[in-house]
Design a protein around this motif. Sequence first.
Motif, PDB file in Angstrom:
ATOM      1  N   LYS A   1     -62.769  44.280-116.047  1.00 18.73           N
ATOM      2  CA  LYS A   1     -62.822  42.953-116.674  1.00 18.73           C
ATOM      3  C   LYS A   1     -62.764  43.083-118.197  1.00 18.73           C
ATOM      4  O   LYS A   1     -62.036  42.338-118.865  1.00 18.73           O
ATOM      5  CB  LYS A   1     -64.098  42.226-116.259  1.00 18.73           C
ATOM      6  N   ASP A   2     -63.508  44.037-118.748  1.00 21.68           N
ATOM      7  CA  ASP A   2     -63.518  44.232-120.196  1.00 21.68           C
ATOM      8  C   ASP A   2     -62.137  44.622-120.719  1.00 21.68           C
ATOM      9  O   ASP A   2     -61.702  44.146-121.775  1.00 21.68           O
ATOM     10  CB  ASP A   2     -64.542  45.295-120.586  1.00 21.68           C
TER      11      ASP A   2
ATOM     12  N   TYR B   1     -60.865  53.219-123.742  1.00 21.74           N
ATOM     13  CA  TYR B   1     -60.669  52.306-122.613  1.00 21.74           C
ATOM     14  C   TYR B   1     -60.104  53.041-121.403  1.00 21.74           C
ATOM     15  O   TYR B   1     -60.492  52.787-120.265  1.00 21.74           O
ATOM     16  CB  TYR B   1     -59.761  51.149-123.012  1.00 21.74           C
TER      17      TYR B   1
ATOM     18  N   GLN C   1     -74.089  42.585-127.602  1.00 18.61           N
ATOM     19  CA  GLN C   1     -73.278  42.972-126.450  1.00 18.61           C
ATOM     20  C   GLN C   1     -74.015  43.982-125.571  1.00 18.61           C
ATOM     21  O   GLN C   1     -74.021  43.863-124.349  1.00 18.61           O
ATOM     22  CB  GLN C   1     -71.944  43.562-126.918  1.00 18.61           C
TER      23      GLN C   1
ATOM     24  N   VAL D   1     -75.122  43.423-121.662  1.00 17.16           N
ATOM     25  CA  VAL D   1     -74.765  44.322-120.559  1.00 17.16           C
ATOM     26  C   VAL D   1     -76.021  44.785-119.827  1.00 17.16           C
ATOM     27  O   VAL D   1     -76.059  44.829-118.593  1.00 17.16           O
ATOM     28  CB  VAL D   1     -73.946  45.518-121.085  1.00 17.16           C
TER      29      VAL D   1
ATOM     30  N   PRO E   1     -65.891  47.292-116.153  1.00 20.02           N
ATOM     31  CA  PRO E   1     -64.959  47.850-117.147  1.00 20.02           C
ATOM     32  C   PRO E   1     -63.547  47.298-116.997  1.00 20.02           C
ATOM     33  O   PRO E   1     -62.857  47.083-117.990  1.00 20.02           O
ATOM     34  CB  PRO E   1     -64.978  49.356-116.869  1.00 20.02           C
TER      35      PRO E   1
END
Length: 145
Positions: free
Chosen positions: A115-116, A139, A17, A21, A113
């Motif tokens: 979208k995540d 988050y 991941q 990124v 972020p």
Amino acid sequence: LSTVGEVKFNMLGFIIQFTGVFCECSRCLIMDLLLSNKKIDSLSMLYYMAPISSLTLFAGFLYFEFFQFLTVTLSPSLLLALFLNGCLSFSLNMAVILLVGNASVVVMSVCGPLKDIILVLLSVLLFRTPITLMQVVGYNISVLG
């Protein structure tokens, strides 16, 4: 903070991941450089970026999924699903290139972020994926900056 206390943490997944990124950031910066100076138009950018992306994905396919793919029967419904997936991928790539060309790479960075977080929320709602309070705090920090 979002990965601390992860219920199903996997170091290999984290590294993959992180690499993804990093590669996406590099790709967006290159696109921004080429599109902002109008050295290349959006459709030409997609024309040059798509083969590189395809080769990268094909390498991952060969390593992770090739032997499983050999056992699958290519039914018409599977071929239709693959075709529709390709159409969606083309549309997504075109949308990203148009966004970077008309806005900037900063807008893409702000949308990342978000979208995540949408993906995590969908995972929790649809698949009942457990998350911890520490992850929720992480988050929220990533959204608030």
